[in-house]
Write an enzyme that holds these catalytic residues in place. Structure first.
Site, PDB file in Angstrom:
ATOM      1  N   PHE A   1       0.838  -1.199   0.000  1.00 29.86           N
ATOM      2  CA  PHE A   1       0.000   0.000   0.000  1.00 29.86           C
ATOM      3  C   PHE A   1       0.876   1.254   0.000  1.00 29.86           C
ATOM      4  O   PHE A   1       0.703   2.152  -0.829  1.00 29.86           O
ATOM      5  CB  PHE A   1      -0.925  -0.028   1.226  1.00 29.86           C
ATOM      6  CG  PHE A   1      -1.637   1.263   1.511  1.00 29.86           C
ATOM      7  CD1 PHE A   1      -2.786   1.608   0.810  1.00 29.86           C
ATOM      8  CD2 PHE A   1      -1.175   2.130   2.494  1.00 29.86           C
ATOM      9  CE1 PHE A   1      -3.460   2.804   1.079  1.00 29.86           C
ATOM     10  CE2 PHE A   1      -1.835   3.320   2.774  1.00 29.86           C
ATOM     11  CZ  PHE A   1      -2.975   3.660   2.059  1.00 29.86           C
ATOM     12  N   TYR A   2       1.828   1.326   0.910  1.00 25.77           N
ATOM     13  CA  TYR A   2       2.683   2.513   1.005  1.00 25.77           C
ATOM     14  C   TYR A   2       3.565   2.670  -0.226  1.00 25.77           C
ATOM     15  O   TYR A   2       3.813   3.793  -0.682  1.00 25.77           O
ATOM     16  CB  TYR A   2       3.523   2.484   2.289  1.00 25.77           C
ATOM     17  CG  TYR A   2       2.700   2.697   3.526  1.00 25.77           C
ATOM     18  CD1 TYR A   2       2.066   3.909   3.766  1.00 25.77           C
ATOM     19  CD2 TYR A   2       2.547   1.694   4.471  1.00 25.77           C
ATOM     20  CE1 TYR A   2       1.296   4.116   4.896  1.00 25.77           C
ATOM     21  CE2 TYR A   2       1.785   1.888   5.615  1.00 25.77           C
ATOM     22  CZ  TYR A   2       1.159   3.098   5.817  1.00 25.77           C
ATOM     23  OH  TYR A   2       0.400   3.303   6.942  1.00 25.77           O
ATOM     24  N   ARG A   3       4.021   1.575  -0.782  1.00 23.82           N
ATOM     25  CA  ARG A   3       4.833   1.651  -2.007  1.00 23.82           C
ATOM     26  C   ARG A   3       4.032   2.271  -3.151  1.00 23.82           C
ATOM     27  O   ARG A   3       4.582   3.009  -3.966  1.00 23.82           O
ATOM     28  CB  ARG A   3       5.383   0.287  -2.390  1.00 23.82           C
ATOM     29  CG  ARG A   3       6.543  -0.137  -1.472  1.00 23.82           C
ATOM     30  CD  ARG A   3       7.232  -1.415  -1.912  1.00 23.82           C
ATOM     31  NE  ARG A   3       7.690  -1.422  -3.278  1.00 23.82           N
ATOM     32  CZ  ARG A   3       8.852  -0.914  -3.717  1.00 23.82           C
ATOM     33  NH1 ARG A   3       9.668  -0.338  -2.870  1.00 23.82           N
ATOM     34  NH2 ARG A   3       9.178  -0.993  -4.983  1.00 23.82           N
TER      35      ARG A   3
END
Length: 159
Positions: A130-132
């Site tokens: 998700f953060y990537r």
């Protein structure tokens, strides 16, 4: 359904179920104490007076070993320590909106208090992915990710 974040207070209904007991328990048992000790600031979204999402930010020093390159030994950073949605909001795109809310707040804070990076410790591989998707770069061999505040600000301005 639009949400507006507000600082956590004792008046908030903390019955919260993200599907991750460790995130739920932290909000219910530790967030207010963290506020009182000034070790973390938690912001919440409400629906019918009940918390349906939250994030916590805190100051951090990022060690040289945790960055791709550069000096000095430590650099000021802001840690996005927690980010969670109630199960009823999963799969509707609210996670990205909540992240943007947190990042806007972090960028605004760095207009007063200097920090060079935002970092997150992803709770698992799903959160890591998700953060990537939002421009965070992984620190190899960990679930920690970083992004320069200047890159975050530029992305938010472009959105």
């Amino acid at each position: 359904m639009g949400f507006v974040s507000e600082p956590l207070s004792e008046q908030h209904d903390l019955r919260f179920d993200s599907g991750r007991p460790e995130l739920d328990t932290w909000l219910q048992r530790h967030a207010l104490a963290s506020e009182a000790r000034r070790t973390g600031r938690t912001f919440v979204w409400l629906h019918d007076e009940r918390v349906v999402a939250y994030y916590t930010v805190t100051g951090h020093l990022l060690a040289r070993a945790e960055r791709p390159r550069g000096n000095p030994t430590e650099v000021p950073a802001v840690m996005l320590a927690r980010l969670a949605l109630d199960k009823g909001l999963h799969g509707q795109g609210h996670g990205g909106v909540l992240l943007a809310d947190a990042l806007h707040r972090i960028v605004a804070a760095t207009q007063t208090v200097a920090a060079r990076f935002v970092l997150v410790d992803a709770i698992d591989e799903v959160a890591h992915a998700f953060y990537r998707c939002y421009g965070f770069r992984e620190i190899p061999g960990t679930l920690r990710l970083v992004q320069k505040i200047s890159d975050v600000a530029a992305a938010l301005d472009a959105a």
